[in-house]
Design a protein around this motif. Structure first.
Motif, short mmCIF file in Angstrom:
data_model
loop_
_atom_site.label_atom_id
_atom_site.label_comp_id
_atom_site.label_asym_id
_atom_site.label_seq_id
_atom_site.Cartn_x
_atom_site.Cartn_y
_atom_site.Cartn_z
N TYR A 58 0.83 -1.21 0.00
CA TYR A 58 0.00 0.00 0.00
C TYR A 58 0.86 1.26 0.00
O TYR A 58 0.57 2.23 -0.71
N GLU A 75 0.12 8.68 -4.64
CA GLU A 75 -0.80 9.46 -3.81
C GLU A 75 -2.18 9.54 -4.45
O GLU A 75 -3.20 9.54 -3.77
N LYS A 119 -3.87 6.27 -3.71
CA LYS A 119 -4.24 6.22 -2.29
C LYS A 119 -5.48 7.06 -2.02
O LYS A 119 -6.27 6.76 -1.12
N GLY A 161 -8.38 2.90 -2.71
CA GLY A 161 -7.19 3.24 -1.92
C GLY A 161 -7.55 3.54 -0.48
O GLY A 161 -6.88 3.10 0.46
N LEU A 204 -6.65 1.35 3.20
CA LEU A 204 -6.14 1.93 4.44
C LEU A 204 -7.08 1.62 5.60
O LEU A 204 -6.64 1.25 6.70
#
Length: 372
Positions: free
Chosen positions: A201, A206, A209, A214, A218
């Motif tokens: 990950y 960016e 994410k 994304g 997380l």
């Protein structure tokens, strides 16, 4: 004058090479007989994992167009009125080309932007392995004996190969949305260990994410960390985590307030049939050993206060009870890593977890061992 023109041209070229599209155009073409005015639906997955309509277009000579703006790449789906199947497409700013046979929506050709090219590349490699798996499955139907065993081994090897392919693809394509989608699924299905998932990950761009999958990755990583910590906290040999909650009369009751020589923490609910089926056994063990030092604390995962209290009365559960009326969102259940009920933790007089999920005769035998 000539130098001024050269400088101006250089500036135009620099701007052209460095500017990014600020909107998308999806040009679609459906091959086969199509009635003009056929509706084409652009959808995405919304709340509760249900498809929601984003836009609608109509066909002219089998062609249709969607336009809009997509700040972050996002997975969408194309459905065509009265046609079976659908096609996945990644909306991102730029010009996207879509082409499909009207009866084969699942095999559409999509290209024109980085994300869709990467998606197509992944799908092509994935289908190659899937076709091998289908071939082995066909052979297995007709095989027997050693041949069948050999094919089973071959299928296991192919499954490992597919797992390796997916994770390698993610590692090699940190800028691709499909990488986040694959990693999110691998994490949810436990096809990848938490530590490896977190490492992968962190390599994602960016932009990826910030995408919906994304963010889900997380969130999944953080949940697994909490779950693993709770699993360690509630393992045999660990000191039982302290907690408190509302009792049926509304007063706050803590685990430390009801500890005996042996204490059973019983996670249950009025709606849980296996829990209700086990309750008579717990009642019998409690009645037999309570005077010798057995205490029970029921932690209910009921949805309503009424259902909780009704079940206590119906089953004759005369020991202490608490509940936050929060179903599986209950903070005590999360503290003990409980994701299914019935679940039970047996503690010794020092609050150490000595056994888990004992039922029937096994529960009585362990209680007797600890108290005698």
């Amino acid at each position: 004058m000539k130098n001024s023109i050269l400088i101006l041209l250089a500036g135009v070229l620099f701007f052209s090479c460095n500017s990014k599209p600020e909107s998308f155009t999806l040009n679609g073409k459906l091959r086969g007989e199509m009635t003009d005015g056929t509706r084409v639906f652009l959808k995405k997955i919304g709340e509760n994992n249900q498809p929601m309509e984003v836009d609608t277009a109509t066909t002219t000579n089998g062609e249709f167009t969607f336009t809009g703006k997509s700040d972050i790449p996002e997975l969408h789906y194309i459905f065509v009125e009265q046609l079976p199947g659908y096609t996945a497409v990644i909306l991102e700013n730029g010009e996207i080309q879509f082409s499909a046979q009207r009866d084969s929506m699942g095999f559409a050709d999509i290209s024109g932007t980085f994300q869709n090219d990467a998606f197509a590349d992944y799908m092509e490699q994935s289908r190659e392995i899937s076709m091998q798996a289908q071939s082995i499955q066909q052979d297995m139907k007709a095989a027997s004996g050693e041949a069948a065993l050999a094919l089973q081994d071959e299928m296991k090897e192919l499954q490992e190969e597919y797992k390796t392919f997916e994770l390698d693809y993610v590692k090699g394509h940190p800028n691709a949305l499909i990488s986040a989608l694959v990693l999110d699924r691998a994490l949810a299905t436990k096809a990848v260990e938490l530590e490896e998932a977190e490492v992968i990950y962190n390599t994602l761009s960016e932009e990826i994410k910030s995408s919906k999958p994304g963010k889900q990755i997380l969130e999944g990583i953080e949940k697994l960390k909490v779950s693993e910590a709770a699993g360690k906290n509630s393992s045999i040999g660990a000191k039982a985590p302290e907690f408190s909650g509302p009792s049926p009369d509304g007063t706050e009751l803590a685990l430390k307030d009801v500890m005996g020589k042996v204490t059973l923490i019983d996670f249950w609910a009025g709606w849980c049939r296996p829990c209700r089926a086990e309750n008579p056994n717990i009642v019998a063990v409690y009645n037999k050993y309570h005077d010798k030092g057995l205490n029970v604390l029921g932690v209910s995962l009921d949805r309503t206060d009424e259902a909780w209290k009704k079940a206590i009365a119906e089953d004759g559960l005369v020991w202490n009870h608490i509940s936050n009326i929060a179903y599986f969102d209950d903070k005590i259940a999360k503290l003990y890593n409980v994701d299914a009920i019935p679940a039970a933790f047996l503690l010794d007089e020092n609050g150490i977890i000595v056994a888990k999920n004992l039922r029937g005769p096994a529960l009585e035998a362990k209680v007797a061992e600890l108290l005698n």
